[in-house]
Design a protein around this motif. Structure first.
Motif, PDB file in Angstrom:
ATOM      1  N   VAL A   1       0.871  -1.179   0.000  1.00 60.92           N
ATOM      2  CA  VAL A   1       0.000   0.000   0.000  1.00 60.92           C
ATOM      3  C   VAL A   1       0.903   1.223   0.000  1.00 60.92           C
ATOM      4  N   VAL A   2       0.703   2.110  -0.967  1.00 61.82           N
ATOM      5  CA  VAL A   2       1.567   3.289  -1.105  1.00 61.82           C
ATOM      6  C   VAL A   2       0.709   4.546  -1.095  1.00 61.82           C
ATOM      7  N   ALA A   3       1.337   5.670  -0.745  1.00 62.88           N
ATOM      8  CA  ALA A   3       0.599   6.925  -0.616  1.00 62.88           C
ATOM      9  C   ALA A   3       1.412   8.080  -1.188  1.00 62.88           C
ATOM     10  N   HIS A   4       0.696   9.036  -1.755  1.00 62.13           N
ATOM     11  CA  HIS A   4       1.300  10.287  -2.226  1.00 62.13           C
ATOM     12  C   HIS A   4       0.519  11.449  -1.623  1.00 62.13           C
ATOM     13  N   GLY A   5       1.179  12.253  -0.815  1.00 59.99           N
ATOM     14  CA  GLY A   5       0.542  13.411  -0.210  1.00 59.99           C
ATOM     15  C   GLY A   5       0.488  13.298   1.307  1.00 59.99           C
ATOM     16  N   HIS A   6       0.092  14.407   1.942  1.00 62.69           N
ATOM     17  CA  HIS A   6      -0.009  14.451   3.397  1.00 62.69           C
ATOM     18  C   HIS A   6      -1.200  13.635   3.888  1.00 62.69           C
ATOM     19  N   ILE A   7      -1.112  13.170   5.119  1.00 65.99           N
ATOM     20  CA  ILE A   7      -2.217  12.476   5.771  1.00 65.99           C
ATOM     21  C   ILE A   7      -2.464  13.137   7.125  1.00 65.99           C
ATOM     22  N   GLY A   8      -3.658  13.673   7.305  1.00 65.08           N
ATOM     23  CA  GLY A   8      -4.025  14.294   8.573  1.00 65.08           C
ATOM     24  C   GLY A   8      -3.801  15.790   8.650  1.00 65.08           C
ATOM     25  N   TRP A   9      -3.163  16.362   7.652  1.00 68.35           N
ATOM     26  CA  TRP A   9      -2.851  17.790   7.706  1.00 68.35           C
ATOM     27  C   TRP A   9      -4.106  18.650   7.582  1.00 68.35           C
ATOM     28  N   SER A  10      -5.006  18.305   6.680  1.00 69.94           N
ATOM     29  CA  SER A  10      -6.210  19.096   6.494  1.00 69.94           C
ATOM     30  C   SER A  10      -7.068  19.093   7.763  1.00 69.94           C
ATOM     31  N   ALA A  11      -7.205  17.939   8.396  1.00 68.74           N
ATOM     32  CA  ALA A  11      -7.997  17.849   9.623  1.00 68.74           C
ATOM     33  C   ALA A  11      -7.361  18.665  10.742  1.00 68.74           C
ATOM     34  N   ALA A  12      -6.035  18.650  10.824  1.00 69.64           N
ATOM     35  CA  ALA A  12      -5.355  19.461  11.835  1.00 69.64           C
ATOM     36  C   ALA A  12      -5.575  20.947  11.574  1.00 69.64           C
ATOM     37  N   GLY A  13      -5.519  21.343  10.302  1.00 73.75           N
ATOM     38  CA  GLY A  13      -5.769  22.739   9.955  1.00 73.75           C
ATOM     39  C   GLY A  13      -7.178  23.157  10.317  1.00 73.75           C
ATOM     40  N   LEU A  14      -8.153  22.273  10.068  1.00 70.63           N
ATOM     41  CA  LEU A  14      -9.533  22.571  10.430  1.00 70.63           C
ATOM     42  C   LEU A  14      -9.673  22.743  11.938  1.00 70.63           C
ATOM     43  N   ALA A  15      -9.032  21.866  12.706  1.00 69.53           N
ATOM     44  CA  ALA A  15      -9.121  21.962  14.162  1.00 69.53           C
ATOM     45  C   ALA A  15      -8.560  23.298  14.666  1.00 69.53           C
ATOM     46  N   LEU A  16      -7.488  23.765  14.069  1.00 75.26           N
ATOM     47  CA  LEU A  16      -6.941  25.077  14.443  1.00 75.26           C
ATOM     48  C   LEU A  16      -7.940  26.189  14.107  1.00 75.26           C
ATOM     49  N   LEU A  17      -8.576  26.086  12.950  1.00 76.37           N
ATOM     50  CA  LEU A  17      -9.563  27.093  12.558  1.00 76.37           C
ATOM     51  C   LEU A  17     -10.761  27.087  13.499  1.00 76.37           C
ATOM     52  N   GLU A  18     -11.188  25.921  13.906  1.00 79.45           N
ATOM     53  CA  GLU A  18     -12.339  25.841  14.805  1.00 79.45           C
ATOM     54  C   GLU A  18     -12.042  26.470  16.162  1.00 79.45           C
ATOM     55  N   ARG A  19     -10.785  26.427  16.583  1.00 82.21           N
ATOM     56  CA  ARG A  19     -10.419  27.015  17.866  1.00 82.21           C
ATOM     57  C   ARG A  19     -10.133  28.513  17.747  1.00 82.21           C
ATOM     58  N   PHE A  20      -9.387  28.892  16.699  1.00 80.94           N
ATOM     59  CA  PHE A  20      -8.892  30.262  16.623  1.00 80.94           C
ATOM     60  C   PHE A  20      -9.488  31.084  15.484  1.00 80.94           C
ATOM     61  N   GLY A  21     -10.270  30.463  14.589  1.00 86.54           N
ATOM     62  CA  GLY A  21     -10.676  31.173  13.390  1.00 86.54           C
ATOM     63  C   GLY A  21      -9.443  31.457  12.543  1.00 86.54           C
ATOM     64  N   ARG A  22      -9.573  32.347  11.597  1.00 86.62           N
ATOM     65  CA  ARG A  22      -8.405  32.675  10.780  1.00 86.62           C
ATOM     66  C   ARG A  22      -7.705  33.906  11.362  1.00 86.62           C
TER      67      ARG A  22
END
Length: 334
Positions: free
Chosen positions: A177-198
């Protein structure tokens, strides 16, 4: 948790700096002229676009996806350019996941009459920036009035050569099983936005790449074509969560998938975001989705730009180091 879980609140209120005439003031034809000006194509402007005939021994590939304001994006977080770019990434990732090359996109927009024309033009500009990376074009679409801002993109691709497309049912025991690209980065970014907004004053500067991964996931164009050309047999993109999407492959192919924890361990940038938010970074990696990471299976070496993250075996489960994953949920529409 991903952006698709955000509940819509109130009527669309666009940032004040998008001033000038609105769609209701200028009308449909002028608004379409703005889109065409921001995303020019010699094929756009007639009743339908005529694409070049596919090369011999090739097939057409088509997909469509929607973005709904308040459910897939928020206008107080994302710029219109980011929304436009994201709409292309999530559709072109589906084309790449078949091992095909994106060649064109169509855009349908439903927007409230009070939408600033400059905002719509920004969306089109973001789309143009992203399709140009793929040497593709925005070749047409539709515009209508509605209560919410909704984008629907149809992507068209070309699948060349005699190799089969990379369907979900062609993973085989013994493959990697191989992967290209980040894993979990988008969800982490969303969590930061939910706490702090932009509010970038409250988010450490070195964590901004997590926000960027959420606003516009990054894939290198052509990786799907390369994977198919070098022997990959099955591929999908991580849109609904790593465990959910790999479980779909396992179920459709009648196999098991065992992930290597060492190869999907959250990087330091995600661990730091998790510490700030008192969160478990593994939940973002296993369930976040919307990274649109390409996930493939192959019997050979990892294709260029891919890395090994697991093995295909016999059975019907997705495990991590032979054990059930800590988290197994992901995004579902209803």
């Amino acid at each position: 948790m991903n952006l698709k879980s955000i509940e819509r609140v109130g009527v669309t209120s666009f940032p004040a700096h998008y001033s000038g005439p609105t769609l209701g003031e200028v009308g449909e034809h002028r608004a379409i002229e703005e889109i065409v000006a921001a995303a020019p194509s010699r094929r756009n402007g007639d009743d339908a676009a005529v694409l070049n005939h596919a090369s011999p021994n090739s097939r057409a590939v088509a997909t469509t996806d929607m973005l709904v304001e308040g459910r897939h994006f928020r206008v107080d977080w994302s710029t219109p350019e980011e929304i436009g770019r994201k709409s292309i990434v999530q559709n072109f990732a589906d084309i790449e996941a078949m091992g095909a090359r994106p060649i064109a996109a169509l855009l349908a927009v439903s927007a409230p009459p009070h939408t600033p024309v400059s905002y719509l033009r920004g969306i089109a500009a973001g789309i143009h920036q992203k399709v140009e990376e793929y040497s593709a074009e925005l070749v047409g679409g539709d515009l209508t009035s509605g209560n919410d801002l909704v984008l629907s993109v149809t992507a068209i691709g070309s699948l060349g050569g005699s190799r089969p497309e990379l369907t979900l049912d062609r993973a085989r025991p013994g493959q990697r099983v191989v992967a290209h690209g980040h894993i979990g980065w988008s969800a982490a970014g969303l969590a930061l936005l939910e706490r702090f907004g932009r509010d970038l004053r409250r988010i450490p500067e070195h964590l901004i790449p997590l926000l960027d991964a959420h606003f516009t996931p990054r894939l290198n164009p052509g990786r799907g074509v390369v994977a198919r050309a070098t022997g990959a047999t099955c591929m999908t993109d991580n849109s609904d969560g790593l465990i959910v999407d790999l479980s779909t492959i396992a179920r459709r192919s009648g196999v098991s998938i065992d992930l290597h924890s060492a190869d999907i361990t959250p990087p330091p940038i995600i661990y730091e975001a998790a510490e700030i938010l008192d969160a478990d970074p593994w939940e973002w990696v296993l369930t976040g989705g919307e990274d649109h990471t390409l996930l493939a299976t192959t019997a050979g070496d990892p294709p260029s730009g891919f890395r090994v993250i697991g093995r295909v075996g016999r059975g019907d489960a997705v495990t991590i180091d032979g054990q059930p994953p800590r988290y197994g949920h992901g995004w579902v529409s209803f």
